[in-house]
Design an enzyme around this catalytic site. Structure first.
Site, PDB file in Angstrom:
ATOM      1  N   GLY A  63      -1.299   3.630   9.457  1.00 12.70           N
ATOM      2  CA  GLY A  63      -1.896   3.087   8.244  1.00 12.70           C
ATOM      3  C   GLY A  63      -1.030   3.234   7.013  1.00 12.70           C
ATOM      4  N   GLN A  64       0.278   3.456   7.209  1.00 13.16           N
ATOM      5  CA  GLN A  64       1.157   3.562   6.038  1.00 13.16           C
ATOM      6  C   GLN A  64       1.136   2.237   5.278  1.00 13.16           C
ATOM      7  OE1 GLN A  64       5.250   4.638   6.828  1.00 13.16           O
ATOM      8  NE2 GLN A  64       5.782   4.638   4.652  1.00 13.16           N
ATOM      9  N   SER A  65       0.871   2.323   3.977  1.00 14.81           N
ATOM     10  CA  SER A  65       0.744   1.099   3.179  1.00 14.81           C
ATOM     11  C   SER A  65       1.821   0.960   2.114  1.00 14.81           C
ATOM     12  CB  SER A  65      -0.641   1.045   2.521  1.00 14.81           C
ATOM     13  OG  SER A  65      -0.821   2.130   1.631  1.00 14.81           O
ATOM     14  N   HIS A  84       5.983   9.496   1.693  1.00 16.55           N
ATOM     15  CA  HIS A  84       5.130  10.276   0.794  1.00 16.55           C
ATOM     16  C   HIS A  84       4.275  11.239   1.595  1.00 16.55           C
ATOM     17  CE1 HIS A  84       3.266   6.383   1.739  1.00 16.55           C
ATOM     18  NE2 HIS A  84       2.103   7.003   1.738  1.00 16.55           N
ATOM     19  N   LEU A  85       4.049  12.407   1.006  1.00 16.95           N
ATOM     20  CA  LEU A  85       3.167  13.422   1.574  1.00 16.95           C
ATOM     21  C   LEU A  85       1.885  13.430   0.752  1.00 16.95           C
ATOM     22  CD1 LEU A  85       6.205  14.353   2.116  1.00 16.95           C
ATOM     23  CD2 LEU A  85       5.252  16.628   2.474  1.00 16.95           C
ATOM     24  N   HIS A  86       0.758  13.288   1.432  1.00 19.34           N
ATOM     25  CA  HIS A  86      -0.541  13.406   0.764  1.00 19.34           C
ATOM     26  C   HIS A  86      -0.939  14.879   0.757  1.00 19.34           C
ATOM     27  CE1 HIS A  86      -1.814   9.026   1.201  1.00 19.34           C
ATOM     28  NE2 HIS A  86      -0.926   9.085   2.175  1.00 19.34           N
ATOM     29  N   ASN A 113       1.570   9.564   6.700  1.00 11.45           N
ATOM     30  CA  ASN A 113       1.379   8.379   7.524  1.00 11.45           C
ATOM     31  C   ASN A 113       2.742   7.716   7.693  1.00 11.45           C
ATOM     32  OD1 ASN A 113      -1.484   8.631   7.687  1.00 11.45           O
ATOM     33  ND2 ASN A 113      -1.645   7.814   5.611  1.00 11.45           N
ATOM     34  N   ASP A 118      -2.917  10.460  -6.705  1.00 15.81           N
ATOM     35  CA  ASP A 118      -3.188   9.190  -6.028  1.00 15.81           C
ATOM     36  C   ASP A 118      -4.167   8.368  -6.872  1.00 15.81           C
ATOM     37  OD1 ASP A 118      -2.918   8.259  -2.758  1.00 15.81           O
ATOM     38  OD2 ASP A 118      -4.378   7.221  -4.037  1.00 15.81           O
TER      39      ASP A 118
HETATM   40  P1  AMP Z   1      -0.351   5.443   2.711  1.00 11.87           P
HETATM   41  O1  AMP Z   1      -1.552   4.642   3.122  1.00 11.87           O
HETATM   42  O2  AMP Z   1      -0.171   6.720   3.490  1.00 11.87           O
HETATM   43  O3  AMP Z   1       0.908   4.602   2.664  1.00 11.87           O
HETATM   44  O4  AMP Z   1      -0.653   5.952   1.238  1.00 11.87           O
HETATM   45  C1  AMP Z   1      -0.337   5.239   0.104  1.00 11.87           C
HETATM   46  C2  AMP Z   1      -1.132   5.819  -1.018  1.00 11.87           C
HETATM   47  O5  AMP Z   1      -0.581   5.380  -2.241  1.00 11.87           O
HETATM   48  C3  AMP Z   1      -2.602   5.434  -1.036  1.00 11.87           C
HETATM   49  O6  AMP Z   1      -3.404   6.604  -0.957  1.00 11.87           O
HETATM   50  C4  AMP Z   1      -2.776   4.715  -2.364  1.00 11.87           C
HETATM   51  O7  AMP Z   1      -4.013   4.962  -2.970  1.00 11.87           O
HETATM   52  C5  AMP Z   1      -1.629   5.274  -3.171  1.00 11.87           C
HETATM   53  N1  AMP Z   1      -1.147   4.440  -4.260  1.00 11.87           N
HETATM   54  C6  AMP Z   1      -0.822   3.136  -4.228  1.00 11.87           C
HETATM   55  N2  AMP Z   1      -0.397   2.710  -5.433  1.00 11.87           N
HETATM   56  C7  AMP Z   1      -0.436   3.783  -6.244  1.00 11.87           C
HETATM   57  C8  AMP Z   1      -0.125   3.994  -7.620  1.00 11.87           C
HETATM   58  N3  AMP Z   1       0.330   2.997  -8.382  1.00 11.87           N
HETATM   59  N4  AMP Z   1      -0.287   5.229  -8.131  1.00 11.87           N
HETATM   60  C9  AMP Z   1      -0.756   6.239  -7.359  1.00 11.87           C
HETATM   61  N5  AMP Z   1      -1.055   6.104  -6.054  1.00 11.87           N
HETATM   62  C10 AMP Z   1      -0.908   4.894  -5.512  1.00 11.87           C
END
Ligand code: AMP
Length: 114
Positions: free
Chosen positions: A93-95, A100-102, A87, A31
């Site tokens: 809070g999915q962005s 994706h799995l953290h 998320n 990340d």
């Molecule tokens: P979420 O908030 O669950 O959608 O997680 C999205 C994650 O993607 C966040 O933890 C961001 O820091 C990560 N992220 C966004 N852009 C990138 C990138 N270019 N490379 C690696 N991680 C990223």
């Protein structure tokens, strides 16, 4: 301007990422804004926007993603434990609209999450 998500652009090697694992079905990379000493994202190469969008037929792929997390935790030596977070949707809070799995580890993680 591409309408691909940032994760699809990483899959397609249009932008760089610190990739720690790849196979035919998924990709794992660190990340860019880590929330713990180890913070890896595991994503399917198939474009599923969120867990809520997965179909019944995606169950083997979903299992593969989780099993990839399990094997990565061994590979990365996460002996003290780890947390796996998905998320799904705005309230969570999915962005990035690509499933994706953290994988988070390396410090004590509080519960309940925020
Ligand atoms: P979420 O908030 O669950 O959608 O997680 C999205 C994650 O993607 C966040 O933890 C961001 O820091 C990560 N992220 C966004 N852009 C990138 C990138 N270019 N490379 C690696 N991680 C990223």
């Amino acid at each position: 301007m591409s309408d691909k998500t940032i994760f699809k652009r990483i899959i397609d090697r249009e932008i760089p990422a610190d990739i720690v694992y790849e196979d035919d079905l998924c990709l794992a990379f660190r990340d860019v804004a880590p929330q713990a000493p180890t913070h890896v994202l595991v994503i399917p190469k198939q474009e599923i926007p969120a867990l809520a969008d997965a179909q019944d037929g995606d169950a083997p792929l979903l299992g593969h993603l989780l099993d990839t997390v399990r094997r990565l935790a061994v590979q990365l030596g996460l002996d003290g434990g780890y947390r796996v977070v998905i998320n799904s949707g705005p309230d969570a809070g999915q962005s990035v609209d690509h499933l994706h799995l953290h994988l988070l580890a390396g410090r004590p993680l509080r519960w309940p999450p925020g």
